[in-house]
Design an enzyme around this catalytic site. Structure first.
Site, PDB file in Angstrom:
ATOM      1  N   GLY A 126       0.827  -1.218   0.000  1.00  0.00           N
ATOM      2  CA  GLY A 126       0.000   0.000   0.000  1.00  0.00           C
ATOM      3  C   GLY A 126       0.850   1.253   0.000  1.00  0.00           C
TER       4      GLY A 126
ATOM      5  N   SER B  32       1.298   3.384  -2.579  1.00  0.00           N
ATOM      6  CA  SER B  32       0.963   4.354  -3.623  1.00  0.00           C
ATOM      7  C   SER B  32       0.503   5.688  -3.045  1.00  0.00           C
ATOM      8  CB  SER B  32      -0.148   3.788  -4.522  1.00  0.00           C
ATOM      9  OG  SER B  32      -1.237   3.323  -3.745  1.00  0.00           O
TER      10      SER B  32
ATOM     11  N   ASN C  25       1.659  -2.243   5.362  1.00  0.00           N
ATOM     12  CA  ASN C  25       0.968  -0.975   5.577  1.00  0.00           C
ATOM     13  C   ASN C  25      -0.421  -0.926   4.941  1.00  0.00           C
ATOM     14  OD1 ASN C  25       0.887   2.185   5.806  1.00  0.00           O
ATOM     15  ND2 ASN C  25       0.589   1.735   3.637  1.00  0.00           N
TER      16      ASN C  25
ATOM     17  N   TYR D 246     -12.620  -2.453  11.766  1.00  0.00           N
ATOM     18  CA  TYR D 246     -11.256  -1.909  11.688  1.00  0.00           C
ATOM     19  C   TYR D 246     -10.482  -2.183  12.988  1.00  0.00           C
ATOM     20  CZ  TYR D 246      -7.628   1.667  10.790  1.00  0.00           C
ATOM     21  OH  TYR D 246      -6.446   2.333  10.587  1.00  0.00           O
TER      22      TYR D 246
END
Ligand code: NAP
Length: 246
Positions: free
Chosen positions: A11, A13, A89, A154
């Site tokens: 992750g 980007s 991540n 989450y």
């Protein structure tokens, strides 16, 4: 600090992962910039690392897919010869009150945040065991430590990440491999910019340092844990949250 080391950042980007990739590269690591959907942004991260004299490569792949994670680790090992640092991540949110949360919202978050971290750790473990060295850093969250209304999925995923971190640290410690987690507080990224202004203000009021954290705050902590300066730290969750979770 990380000259010649090979780092996979999932992750990478956008947001925190992007900053981690740039920071590790700044310390001399060769960085594999994993992304799922944001191809252009991932390529920009690689271009920026190369402009600054570093080495980097994009790797598209959904970490929640077991075989994709396996192929990613095998391909990096084949091309670069080792994997010295893994930063798990990649993460998503699908917030809703428990009463309204759909099964899909629960499953999606668990699949990316928890299973994605498992997938990558499982497939890098064999490589690091053979090397007898390596540093794994998992992105947890203050929400996984203290809980948060509207984020049951989450929080479960991020608390689970802490449990997996401790378990793998115990499994791999005797081979010189460290496994730690970072628990960011409220960090300024696309993940948090969707929050309404009054909610943001309410959160900042609960932070002892009275400000939002930056992606750099997190990236520097990750770089430290990825370096030999942290070689006697394992199984820990380092809170980088302005005191929010104490
Ligand atoms: P973000 O800006 O939304 O970026 C999320 C990153 O994860 C993107 O690069 C995205 O890539 C990638 N990603 C999502 N699903 C993926 C998948 N299935 N496979 C591979 N990559 C995937 O989020 P952020 O705020 O930087 O958060 C980064 C991490 O820190 C997350 O684990 C998050 O839970 C944690 N965290 C953030 C905060 C905060 O306040 N921001 C606080 C605590 C913890 P694509 O765009 O290419 O899909």
């Amino acid at each position: 600090m990380l000259e010649g080391k090979v780092a996979v950042v999932t992750g990478a980007s956008r947001g925190i992962g992007r900053e981690v990739a740039l920071t590790l590269a700044g310390y001399g690591a060769k960085v594999i910039v994993n992304y799922c959907g944001s191809r252009e942004k991932a390529e920009e991260v690689v271009a920026s690392i190369k402009e600054n004299g570093g080495e980097a490569k994009v790797y598209q792949g959904d970490v929640s897919d077991f075989d994709t994670a396996k192929e990613m680790m095998a391909s990096v090992k084949k091309e670069f010869g080792s994997i010295d640092i893994l930063v798990n991540n990649a993460g998503i949110t699908k917030d809703n009150l428990a009463m309204k949360m759909s099964e899909e919202e629960f499953d999606q978050v668990i699949n990316v945040n928890l299973k994605g971290t498992f997938n990558c750790m499982k497939h890098v473990a064999r490589i690091m065991l053979r090397q007898k060295s390596g540093h794994i850093i998992n992105m947890s969250s203050v929400s996984g430590v203290i809980g948060n209304a509207g984020q049951m999925n989450y929080c479960a995923s991020k608390a689970g990440v802490i449990g997996m971190t401790k378990s793998l640290a115990r499994e791999l410690g005797s081979r010189g491999i460290t496994v730690n987690a970072v628990a960011p507080g409220y960090i300024d990224t696309e993940m948090t910019e969707v929050l309404p202004e009054d909610v943001k203000k309410g959160i900042i009021d609960t932070i002892p340092l009275k400000k939002v954290g930056t992606t750099k705050d997190i990236a520097e902590t990750v770089a430290f844990l990825a370096s030999d300066k942290a070689s006697y730290i394992t199984g820990q969750t380092i809170s980088v949250d302005g005191g929010m979770g104490m």
